[in-house]
Design an enzyme around this catalytic site. Structure first.
Site, PDB file in Angstrom:
ATOM      1  N   GLY A   1       5.057  -4.789  50.552  1.00  0.00           N
ATOM      2  CA  GLY A   1       6.330  -4.864  51.273  1.00  0.00           C
ATOM      3  C   GLY A   1       7.202  -5.955  50.688  1.00  0.00           C
ATOM      4  N   GLN A   2       8.461  -5.955  51.051  1.00  0.00           N
ATOM      5  CA  GLN A   2       9.356  -6.977  50.523  1.00  0.00           C
ATOM      6  C   GLN A   2      10.516  -7.235  51.465  1.00  0.00           C
ATOM      7  OE1 GLN A   2      10.458  -4.635  46.872  1.00  0.00           O
ATOM      8  NE2 GLN A   2      12.534  -5.255  47.439  1.00  0.00           N
ATOM      9  N   GLY A   3      11.051  -8.471  51.371  1.00  0.00           N
ATOM     10  CA  GLY A   3      12.200  -8.864  52.162  1.00  0.00           C
ATOM     11  C   GLY A   3      13.233  -9.495  51.249  1.00  0.00           C
TER      12      GLY A   3
ATOM     13  N   PHE B   1      13.760 -12.702  50.585  1.00  0.00           N
ATOM     14  CA  PHE B   1      13.323 -13.847  49.798  1.00  0.00           C
ATOM     15  C   PHE B   1      11.877 -13.768  49.306  1.00  0.00           C
ATOM     16  CE2 PHE B   1      16.383 -15.268  53.064  1.00  0.00           C
ATOM     17  CZ  PHE B   1      17.433 -15.629  52.221  1.00  0.00           C
ATOM     18  N   ALA B   2      11.171 -12.717  49.675  1.00  0.00           N
ATOM     19  CA  ALA B   2       9.753 -12.655  49.310  1.00  0.00           C
ATOM     20  C   ALA B   2       9.264 -11.226  49.128  1.00  0.00           C
ATOM     21  CB  ALA B   2       8.923 -13.349  50.379  1.00  0.00           C
TER      22      ALA B   2
ATOM     23  N   LYS C   1       1.850 -13.394  49.511  1.00  0.00           N
ATOM     24  CA  LYS C   1       3.294 -13.420  49.733  1.00  0.00           C
ATOM     25  C   LYS C   1       3.915 -14.292  48.645  1.00  0.00           C
ATOM     26  CE  LYS C   1       6.594 -14.518  53.453  1.00  0.00           C
ATOM     27  NZ  LYS C   1       6.679 -14.993  54.854  1.00  0.00           N
TER      28      LYS C   1
ATOM     29  N   ASP D   1       9.571 -13.616  67.235  1.00  0.00           N
ATOM     30  CA  ASP D   1       9.935 -12.333  66.615  1.00  0.00           C
ATOM     31  C   ASP D   1       8.789 -11.333  66.762  1.00  0.00           C
ATOM     32  OD1 ASP D   1      11.596 -10.527  65.338  1.00  0.00           O
ATOM     33  OD2 ASP D   1      11.050 -11.168  63.321  1.00  0.00           O
TER      34      ASP D   1
END
Length: 486
Positions: A19-21, A23-24, A41, A134
């Protein structure tokens, strides 16, 4: 042949992207040392420095180090190069809980299981002063055994982040799961905001849909502020009652975690879980013997029909190993000193055992016998980190001189420390000669000469042993070891 370009710092072989966001990125990886599967990560240093997220990354590391719990993703280590930061974490093979709910509602017993594990994880985090902020199915992972693991503490806050009014003020979270007081921006209690999010997750698990939904964000917030939602007709009445108590827009009257655990629906699931567990294990052989068995064996021994049970002896090497100067355990376990306490008694083993049984009865714990000299006190219900279990092991220095070591066997260290301080120490004080632990070293108040416990344990034990050996050569009175579990 191994692809060297995929080997990270000569320790991990990187695999597929998980997975990715912004900033990471998160990759599957394998340890070249232990062959263990992990998730790594990878954070871009330049990106987080540009947007001022360095302190947030540091806080996330601190929090993940703090919240070690069976239902929280574990952080194994943090590594860094000039351009990247690497979080090496527990790998959750089952993926996101979101993927399960996206296919439709779950069976009630399955939803209860995940909700129970979520509540346990959140309760533990709150006990450590950590607020997730969250909570949603996308941040709840499943391991290979289908157990829930809370993850992504990037938006989490510590208790020290509270303002002078005792509240948090940073608005964050995912709109559909966020509590109304967070939206109002007047300050909020992190624990109560997390509980609201847990209620939304429970609704989603049981229905497959969100309780609050609208394409217009402001309208969505209005629905959340009014707690404008309806439960489907198939929801059991006790679930509806619980949801209305959790999704209460007034945080001061919203159900606490303790109240959730006392609810009819939660307790019904817990009872069912214990029944299933006992059914699965009723035929399994166990080393544990219930208290009644001990009384049986003790009475038989008293009648001369059985060999008396006696505690293990401490030899010179054992005594030396108790010395702080020779104690190397701190090299291996950071909180070793907080997990055990030692007591010295000039009393027969039978007196000590009786006292331990009294403590267990007062704490409503089961007493289980393991081996000669070892008892286990076990709790009757789950705590923050599973069933609390305390071992009390009795060692014979001479037939009338004993050392008892009390230590945490399973469960939450904070719960154990509270019981040790508030119940075990006061109960043993009237018969203990001296005790020693990480906080204090207290000689018995009736003792006339003032000896430091380490003198008694490490310098005078061999002398006392020699003095009494010629006086008492008989075997110790029959007794059993005790294991305390709460």
């Amino acid at each position: 042949m191994e692809n060297k370009s995929n080997v990270l710092l000569k320790r991990y072989e990187l695999g597929r992207l998980l997975g990715q966001g912004t900033f990471a990125k998160v990759y599957y990886a394998r340890s070249l040392i232990t062959n263990q599967s992990v998730a790594i990560k990878v954070i871009d240093k330049e990106k987080i420095m540009k947007v001022g997220l360095v302190d947030q990354i540091k806080r996330e590391i601190s929090i993940m180090t703090l919240v070690k719990h069976p239902n929280v993703i574990q952080l194994y280590e943090v590594m860094a190069t000039k351009t990247k930061i690497y979080f090496v974490m527990e790998y959750a093979k089952g993926g996101e809980l979101f993927d399960k709910v996206a296919k439709g509602k779950l069976k009630e017993e399955v939803a209860w299981k995940y909700f129970n594990q979520l509540i346990n994880a959140v309760d533990f985090c709150h006990s450590r002063g950590v607020y997730h902020r969250d909570i949603k199915p996308e941040n709840l992972l499943l391991d290979e055994n289908d157990n829930l693991k809370a993850s992504d503490f990037g938006l989490s806050a510590l208790a020290e982040s509270k303002h002078q009014d005792g509240l948090l003020h940073t608005t964050c979270g995912t709109p559909a799961y966020v509590a109304p007081e967070v939206i109002n921006r007047k300050g909020y209690d992190g624990a109560k905001a997390d509980i609201w999010s847990c209620g939304v997750v429970l609704y989603v698990l049981l229905d497959g849909y969100l309780p609050f939904h609208d394409s217009n964000l402001m309208e969505l917030y209005r629905k959340i502020g009014r707690a404008d939602f309806k439960c489907p007709s198939w929801f059991p009445p006790e679930v509806k009652r619980l949801l209305f108590r959790i999704l209460d827009p007034n945080p001061s009257t919203r159900a606490s975690i303790d109240k959730i655990k006392e609810s009819t629906w939660y307790k019904k699931g817990l009872k069912s879980k214990h029944i299933n567990f006992e059914s699965e294990n009723k035929d399994a052989s166990s080393l544990d013997t219930e208290t009644s068995s001990w009384h049986e064996s003790a009475s038989v021994a008293a009648e001369g029909k059985q060999e008396p049970i006696r505690p293990p002896n401490l030899n010179a090497f054992d005594i030396i190993s108790l010395s702080v100067g020779f104690d190397l355990s701190g090299l291996f376990e950071e909180d070793y000193r907080r997990r055990e306490a030692r007591f010295i008694f000039r009393k027969p083993a039978t007196v000590i055992v009786s006292k331990l049984e009294e403590i267990a009865k007062k704490l409503r714990m089961k007493v289980k016998k393991r081996d000669a000299g070892l008892f286990r006190l076990e709790g009757l219900r789950e705590g923050r980190k599973g069933i609390l279990s305390i071992d009390a092991e009795i060692f014979e220095v001479t037939p009338s001189f004993h050392l008892v070591e009390v230590k945490l066997s399973n469960g939450d260290s904070m719960e154990y420390q509270k019981i040790l301080k508030d119940d075990i120490k006061p109960a043993l004080q009237d018969i203990a000669w001296v005790w020693q632990d990480d906080q204090q070293q207290q000689p018995h108040q009736q003792q006339q000469h003032h000896l430091q416990p380490h003198e008694v344990q490490h310098e005078r034990l061999p002398q006392l042993q020699q003095e009494e050996q010629h006086k008492q050569q008989q075997q110790c009175q029959p007794f059993a070891s005790v294991h305390l579990v709460s």
